[in-house]
Write a protein that holds these residues in place. Structure first.
Motif, PDB file in Angstrom:
ATOM      1  N   VAL A 165       4.468   5.938   3.615  1.00 31.41           N
ATOM      2  CA  VAL A 165       5.511   4.977   3.213  1.00 31.41           C
ATOM      3  C   VAL A 165       4.910   3.987   2.198  1.00 31.41           C
ATOM      4  CG1 VAL A 165       6.636   5.112   5.483  1.00 31.41           C
ATOM      5  CG2 VAL A 165       5.069   3.236   5.023  1.00 31.41           C
ATOM      6  N   GLY A 166       5.783   3.330   1.450  1.00 28.63           N
ATOM      7  CA  GLY A 166       5.352   2.261   0.541  1.00 28.63           C
ATOM      8  C   GLY A 166       4.436   2.746  -0.564  1.00 28.63           C
ATOM      9  N   ASP A 167       3.498   1.891  -0.954  1.00 29.61           N
ATOM     10  CA  ASP A 167       2.584   2.235  -2.049  1.00 29.61           C
ATOM     11  C   ASP A 167       1.823   3.527  -1.768  1.00 29.61           C
ATOM     12  OD1 ASP A 167       3.317  -0.011  -3.446  1.00 29.61           O
ATOM     13  OD2 ASP A 167       1.293  -0.814  -3.647  1.00 29.61           O
ATOM     14  N   ALA A 168       1.493   3.780  -0.509  1.00 34.80           N
ATOM     15  CA  ALA A 168       0.783   5.014  -0.161  1.00 34.80           C
ATOM     16  C   ALA A 168       1.606   6.230  -0.556  1.00 34.80           C
ATOM     17  CB  ALA A 168       0.496   5.042   1.340  1.00 34.80           C
ATOM     18  N   ALA A 169       2.937   6.079  -0.530  1.00 35.29           N
ATOM     19  CA  ALA A 169       3.832   7.177  -0.910  1.00 35.29           C
ATOM     20  C   ALA A 169       4.193   7.098  -2.396  1.00 35.29           C
ATOM     21  CB  ALA A 169       5.108   7.119  -0.061  1.00 35.29           C
ATOM     22  N   GLY A 170       3.698   6.071  -3.080  1.00 38.43           N
ATOM     23  CA  GLY A 170       3.976   5.925  -4.519  1.00 38.43           C
ATOM     24  C   GLY A 170       5.396   5.490  -4.824  1.00 38.43           C
ATOM     25  N   VAL A 171       6.063   4.838  -3.863  1.00 38.82           N
ATOM     26  CA  VAL A 171       7.452   4.445  -4.124  1.00 38.82           C
ATOM     27  C   VAL A 171       7.488   3.047  -4.781  1.00 38.82           C
ATOM     28  CG1 VAL A 171       8.674   5.952  -2.532  1.00 38.82           C
ATOM     29  CG2 VAL A 171       7.700   3.839  -1.670  1.00 38.82           C
ATOM     30  N   VAL A 172       7.023   3.027  -6.012  1.00 35.75           N
ATOM     31  CA  VAL A 172       7.055   1.807  -6.815  1.00 35.75           C
ATOM     32  C   VAL A 172       8.043   2.061  -7.951  1.00 35.75           C
ATOM     33  CG1 VAL A 172       5.710   0.270  -8.286  1.00 35.75           C
ATOM     34  CG2 VAL A 172       4.679   1.263  -6.238  1.00 35.75           C
ATOM     35  N   GLN A 173       9.005   1.173  -8.095  1.00 41.65           N
ATOM     36  CA  GLN A 173      10.042   1.392  -9.101  1.00 41.65           C
ATOM     37  C   GLN A 173       9.418   1.274 -10.491  1.00 41.65           C
ATOM     38  OE1 GLN A 173      11.685  -0.231 -11.684  1.00 41.65           O
ATOM     39  NE2 GLN A 173      13.528  -1.090 -10.795  1.00 41.65           N
ATOM     40  N   PRO A 174       9.530   2.356 -11.299  1.00 44.81           N
ATOM     41  CA  PRO A 174       8.694   2.431 -12.493  1.00 44.81           C
ATOM     42  C   PRO A 174       9.150   1.603 -13.692  1.00 44.81           C
ATOM     43  CG  PRO A 174       9.926   4.467 -12.186  1.00 44.81           C
ATOM     44  CD  PRO A 174      10.259   3.592 -11.027  1.00 44.81           C
ATOM     45  N   LEU A 175      10.281   0.890 -13.586  1.00 40.75           N
ATOM     46  CA  LEU A 175      10.689   0.038 -14.703  1.00 40.75           C
ATOM     47  C   LEU A 175      10.104  -1.363 -14.551  1.00 40.75           C
ATOM     48  CD1 LEU A 175      12.392  -0.363 -17.264  1.00 40.75           C
ATOM     49  CD2 LEU A 175      14.343  -0.909 -15.800  1.00 40.75           C
ATOM     50  N   PHE A 176      10.241  -1.972 -13.359  1.00 39.48           N
ATOM     51  CA  PHE A 176       9.738  -3.335 -13.138  1.00 39.48           C
ATOM     52  C   PHE A 176       8.378  -3.335 -12.423  1.00 39.48           C
ATOM     53  CE2 PHE A 176      14.520  -4.236 -12.304  1.00 39.48           C
ATOM     54  CZ  PHE A 176      14.783  -4.325 -13.659  1.00 39.48           C
ATOM     55  N   GLY A 177       7.964  -2.207 -11.869  1.00 41.46           N
ATOM     56  CA  GLY A 177       6.734  -2.174 -11.076  1.00 41.46           C
ATOM     57  C   GLY A 177       6.929  -2.813  -9.709  1.00 41.46           C
ATOM     58  N   GLU A 178       8.186  -2.802  -9.247  1.00 43.55           N
ATOM     59  CA  GLU A 178       8.546  -3.478  -7.998  1.00 43.55           C
ATOM     60  C   GLU A 178       8.330  -2.532  -6.814  1.00 43.55           C
ATOM     61  OE1 GLU A 178      12.780  -3.919  -8.097  1.00 43.55           O
ATOM     62  OE2 GLU A 178      12.782  -4.555  -6.010  1.00 43.55           O
ATOM     63  N   GLY A 179       7.648  -3.016  -5.756  1.00 38.86           N
ATOM     64  CA  GLY A 179       7.352  -2.092  -4.657  1.00 38.86           C
ATOM     65  C   GLY A 179       7.676  -2.599  -3.266  1.00 38.86           C
ATOM     66  N   ILE A 180       7.896  -3.930  -3.109  1.00 39.10           N
ATOM     67  CA  ILE A 180       8.051  -4.462  -1.744  1.00 39.10           C
ATOM     68  C   ILE A 180       9.301  -3.878  -1.083  1.00 39.10           C
ATOM     69  CG2 ILE A 180       8.292  -6.526  -0.314  1.00 39.10           C
ATOM     70  CD1 ILE A 180       6.968  -8.109  -2.615  1.00 39.10           C
ATOM     71  N   GLN A 181      10.445  -3.963  -1.793  1.00 35.89           N
ATOM     72  CA  GLN A 181      11.676  -3.488  -1.136  1.00 35.89           C
ATOM     73  C   GLN A 181      11.598  -1.992  -0.827  1.00 35.89           C
ATOM     74  OE1 GLN A 181      15.365  -2.462  -2.771  1.00 35.89           O
ATOM     75  NE2 GLN A 181      14.865  -2.994  -4.882  1.00 35.89           N
ATOM     76  N   TYR A 182      10.892  -1.225  -1.670  1.00 31.92           N
ATOM     77  CA  TYR A 182      10.823   0.221  -1.431  1.00 31.92           C
ATOM     78  C   TYR A 182       9.855   0.534  -0.286  1.00 31.92           C
ATOM     79  CZ  TYR A 182      13.503   0.164  -5.663  1.00 31.92           C
ATOM     80  OH  TYR A 182      14.490  -0.104  -6.573  1.00 31.92           O
TER      81      TYR A 182
END
Ligand SMILES: Cc1cc2nc3c(=O)[nH]c(=O)nc-3n(C[C@H](O)[C@H](O)[C@H](O)COP(=O)(O)OP(=O)(O)OC[C@H]3O[C@@H](n4cnc5c(N)ncnc54)[C@H](O)[C@@H]3O)c2cc1C
Length: 390
Positions: free
Chosen positions: A284-301
């Protein structure tokens, strides 16, 4: 004792997963290498308020430091424009500013209150999957569970040991917290995020307000040459100087230059699994690479994937976890990648026509409040490019 779930990493992804698993009656062990909580984490700490639409039980008033309703944009420190983010009913759209020490601790305490056991100072060094469970090792100690969740961030060990997310793509950022007093003559408002474009190719610089601090940073979402990291470091530092200059500030003496942080950005090829075939290990999270690639936003994902993982763990449907994450996020992330391509190919034109236009900020407001999706934003950008004077 054999736990139902061991969660490695007590950041937003892991703590949310532990909370929602424990709430469903599972036995949960939450491990983190941090010796104590709260712990510092370098992060802009911006979270769109749309997150409440995805997760039940969040209490923003308990973890939000400040609430931002405006964006102030500049191009290479010049030509500023301040615009309100609004919802369709005219109300201000909100982005929460959180200090990660407080936000992450809030989620961990929720997990503990729901029954999860927390162990700190545990640096996981190995993960072995057997037919009937998974063993997690840290030094001389080990624990076994039916499932293991890798929520151990960008450089997580769980994914590497389980053979997941091996071909990561990295963004690079640097950030620092600068003590700050909000006075009438100070150049920074408490309710605005400051964004500067043009100094960093494929990225931007920011100032995010916090009580008593400014989180100041710059990030490159698609570094062209990963080997040129030193050069990237200088480019980002220069962009931080430009960002501060745009609000009449200089980098304060006595504060160390911010460190460089690598940050995973997802590919969304549609083929990359986020769980092992047997469904015993999930990311889950950064370990899964779920960072939104336009803003670099990752907390909500991180929070959203933690929540989705918990649902699949409780229902014993972990084999379909990857598919569920893709169903929820691939549309948004694909749109973000396409918008990013257009923006980064024609940054100045995109800035002039889209970002600087107050209608653009309004639209971002609707995105932040969850009224429109990134796919909708993308469509509006194409319409504007086809007919710039409409
Ligand atoms: C400079 C910068 C600014 C950012 N700004 C924003 C922003 O404004 N908004 C936003 O949405 N996102 C932002 N992000 C991204 C955001 O910080 C991450 O997406 C988010 O932290 C991901 O949460 P996570 O729970 O997946 O991982 P993390 O928050 O990284 O948590 C991972 C946890 O795992 C623990 N851990 C790691 N390895 C081990 C191990 N071997 N054993 C035990 N524990 C371990 C760590 O101690 C940590 O607590 C920013 C990132 C950077 C680098």
């Amino acid at each position: 004792m054999i736990y139902d779930v061991i969660v490695v990493g007590a950041g937003p992804g892991g703590a949310m997963c532990a909370w929602k698993c424990a709430e469903r009656g599972m036995t949960v062990l939450l491990l983190d290498r941090a010796p104590s909580l709260p712990r510092y984490k370098p992060c802009g700490g911006g979270i769109p308020s749309s997150l409440v639409r995805h997760v039940e039980g969040l209490e923003p008033e308990k973890f939000t430091d400040l609430t931002v309703t405006k964006l102030r944009h500049t191009w290479r420190g010049k030509s500023p424009v301040l615009a309100e983010m609004t919802c369709s009913n005219g109300e201000p759209a909100q982005v929460w500013m959180v200090m990660r020490s407080k936000f992450d601790t809030y989620l961990v305490e929720k997990a503990q209150a729901a029954g999860a056991t927390l162990k700190l100072g545990v640096k996981v060094s190995d993960v072995t999957v057997q037919s009937d469970g998974v063993t997690v090792t840290a030094g001389e100690e080990s624990w076994t569970a039916r499932y293991v969740v890798g929520a151990d961030g960008a450089k997580g060990i769980v994914g590497a040991r389980a053979g997941l997310r091996l071909g990561k793509r990295w963004g690079i950022a640097r950030e620092v917290e600068i003590p700050f007093e909000y006075t009438e003559s100070a150049g920074v408002l408490k309710d605005a995020c400051y964004l500067d474009y043009g100094s960093v190719k494929n990225g931007y610089a920011w100032i995010f307000p916090k009580t008593g601090y400014l989180s100041v940073g710059a990030g490159m979402l698609v570094p062209r040459q990963p080997k040129a990291e030193q050069n990237v470091g200088k480019i980002l530092m220069d962009a931080i100087h430009v960002m501060l200059g745009s609000v009449g500030m200089t980098y304060p003496e006595g504060i160390d230059a911010p460190k460089l942080w690598a940050h995973p950005i997802p590919f969304w090829t549609g083929i990359e699994p986020l769980a092992t075939k047997d469904g015993r290990v999930l990311l889950v999270g950064d370990a899964a690479g779920v960072v939104q690639p336009l803003f670099g936003e990752g907390i909500q994902y991180a929070v959203r994937t933690g929540n989705i993982a918990a649902q699949h763990l409780a229902e014993n449907t972990t084999e379909s976890y990857t598919e569920a994450v893709k169903l929820e996020l691939a549309g948004e992330f694909d749109a973000a990648l396409r918008v990013g391509k257009v923006f980064h190919r024609t940054p100045y034109l995109s800035y002039k026509l889209g970002v600087k236009n107050p209608a653009g900020t309004k639209l971002v407001g609707r995105l932040m409040s969850g009224e429109v999706s990134l796919e909708h934003l993308e469509q509006r950008i194409y319409d504007k490019l086809k007919n710039p004077f409409k």
